[in-house]
Design a protein around this motif. Structure first.
Motif, PDB file in Angstrom:
ATOM      1  N   HIS A 209      67.521  55.313  27.506  1.00 41.32           N
ATOM      2  CA  HIS A 209      68.409  56.357  26.991  1.00 41.32           C
ATOM      3  C   HIS A 209      68.436  57.554  27.935  1.00 41.32           C
ATOM      4  O   HIS A 209      69.508  58.109  28.219  1.00 41.32           O
ATOM      5  N   GLU A 210      67.267  57.942  28.437  1.00 37.51           N
ATOM      6  CA  GLU A 210      67.237  59.072  29.366  1.00 37.51           C
ATOM      7  C   GLU A 210      68.068  58.756  30.606  1.00 37.51           C
ATOM      8  O   GLU A 210      68.823  59.593  31.090  1.00 37.51           O
ATOM      9  N   ARG A 211      67.947  57.539  31.090  1.00 35.24           N
ATOM     10  CA  ARG A 211      68.715  57.149  32.278  1.00 35.24           C
ATOM     11  C   ARG A 211      70.209  57.168  31.988  1.00 35.24           C
ATOM     12  O   ARG A 211      71.022  57.500  32.860  1.00 35.24           O
ATOM     13  N   LEU A 217      72.003  62.935  39.554  1.00 36.63           N
ATOM     14  CA  LEU A 217      72.586  61.875  40.360  1.00 36.63           C
ATOM     15  C   LEU A 217      71.668  60.660  40.427  1.00 36.63           C
ATOM     16  O   LEU A 217      70.450  60.775  40.384  1.00 36.63           O
ATOM     17  N   ASN A 218      72.274  59.501  40.518  1.00 35.57           N
ATOM     18  CA  ASN A 218      71.563  58.227  40.685  1.00 35.57           C
ATOM     19  C   ASN A 218      70.652  57.900  39.511  1.00 35.57           C
ATOM     20  O   ASN A 218      69.688  57.151  39.658  1.00 35.57           O
ATOM     21  N   ARG A 264      79.899  56.938  33.706  1.00 34.87           N
ATOM     22  CA  ARG A 264      79.539  57.028  35.123  1.00 34.87           C
ATOM     23  C   ARG A 264      80.780  57.078  36.014  1.00 34.87           C
ATOM     24  O   ARG A 264      80.682  57.090  37.231  1.00 34.87           O
ATOM     25  N   GLY A 265      81.943  57.161  35.397  1.00 37.46           N
ATOM     26  CA  GLY A 265      83.169  57.153  36.194  1.00 37.46           C
ATOM     27  C   GLY A 265      83.608  58.510  36.665  1.00 37.46           C
ATOM     28  O   GLY A 265      84.565  58.640  37.420  1.00 37.46           O
ATOM     29  N   ARG A 266      82.892  59.567  36.231  1.00 34.60           N
ATOM     30  CA  ARG A 266      83.356  60.913  36.587  1.00 34.60           C
ATOM     31  C   ARG A 266      82.960  61.278  38.016  1.00 34.60           C
ATOM     32  O   ARG A 266      82.067  60.699  38.596  1.00 34.60           O
TER      33      ARG A 266
END
Length: 266
Positions: A209-211, A217-218, A264-266
């Motif tokens: 969840h944190e990830r 970034l990354n 993650r598309g932003r």
């Protein structure tokens, strides 16, 4: 280029210093020049492994087996390190143990064991080490807590109560140890992937969840090394006026942990 070694000449005792966050703290302080005394209770193969690595790198280091739920072992640990090095400049109480059980099902023996290993050991370590730490250059007493004191984690009530005690004791010790030149603080790492995952595989959900929600970034998340960095920074002379604090090291996750999964598309 000359290696930066700001802790040259310091002797650091790290309880629970052979595995997980403790191992990262041991390696970090050693990389900054400290002589390291590594406390451990079991998993001797891993303890001997980290000692061999340090010796190979030319680090003055030693292993010390002690069960911190036993008052005699706490006393003997400090005496053993004192006999070997003559002083302690830095004491990091990282060792921890718990029983994962709902409070309604917990036994008196389980309660006492968790309290003894965490809270009582904090008190006893500080008391027994005082004679070896008072007036020493860069004297630091640093405890390690965890996020059970700030959010509900299932079946971790015993741990939360004991770690809350560690945090409170550290605040009082920051006052009582100050006249002896010893700076006390507490570090609260976020959820880190360590051996506890074998006992609580559900913790992997928290890591995932944190990830998923981190703005870094990354997909950067809390690691044992980032926790060790905070401990090392507190040992610097520039941090000598930071005292009695419980410092959370989680990249800010406690602020946005309730947010939904990020795109993650932003």
């Amino acid at each position: 280029m000359e290696t930066w070694r700001p802790l040259d000449g310091r002797v650091a005792l790290i309880t629970g210093g052979s595995r997980g966050i403790g191992a990262a703290i041991t390696r970090k302080l050693a990389s900054w020049g400290a002589t390291v005394a590594i406390g451990y209770v079991d998993h001797s193969r891993e303890a001997k492994g980290i000692l061999a690595d340090l010796k190979r790198d030319g680090v003055e280091s030693s292993l010390h087996q002690a069960d911190l739920s036993d008052p005699d072992d706490v006393k003997n640990l400090i005496q053993e390190v004192g006999d070997l090095y003559g002083r302690i400049n830095i004491l990091v109480h990282n060792a921890a143990a718990t029983k994962f059980v709902e409070l309604k099902d917990a036994s008196l023996e389980q309660w006492q064991f968790v309290q003894d290993t965490n809270s009582r050991a904090t008190w006893l370590l500080s008391s027994h080490a005082l004679g070896l730490m008072r007036g020493q250059e860069g004297a630091r007493f640093i405890t390690i807590t965890n996020s059970t004191t700030t959010r509900i984690i299932e079946r971790a009530g015993l741990f939360a109560a004991a770690k809350a005690g560690v945090e409170a004791l550290t605040k009082y010790l920051s006052f009582e140890l100050a006249p002896y030149g010893i700076v006390a603080n507490c570090v609260r790492p976020g959820l880190v992937q360590t051996g506890v995952m074998k006992v609580r595989p559900d913790f992997a959900y928290g890591v995932d969840h944190e990830r998923n929600v981190t703005p870094w970034l990354n997909g950067r998340i809390t690691t044992a090394e980032s926790s060790a960095d905070a401990v090392a920074i507190l040992c610097l002379p520039e941090a000598s006026w930071i005292a009695g604090q419980t410092i959370t090291v989680d990249g800010g996750y406690r602020l946005w942990g309730m947010l939904p999964r990020r795109s993650r598309g932003r």
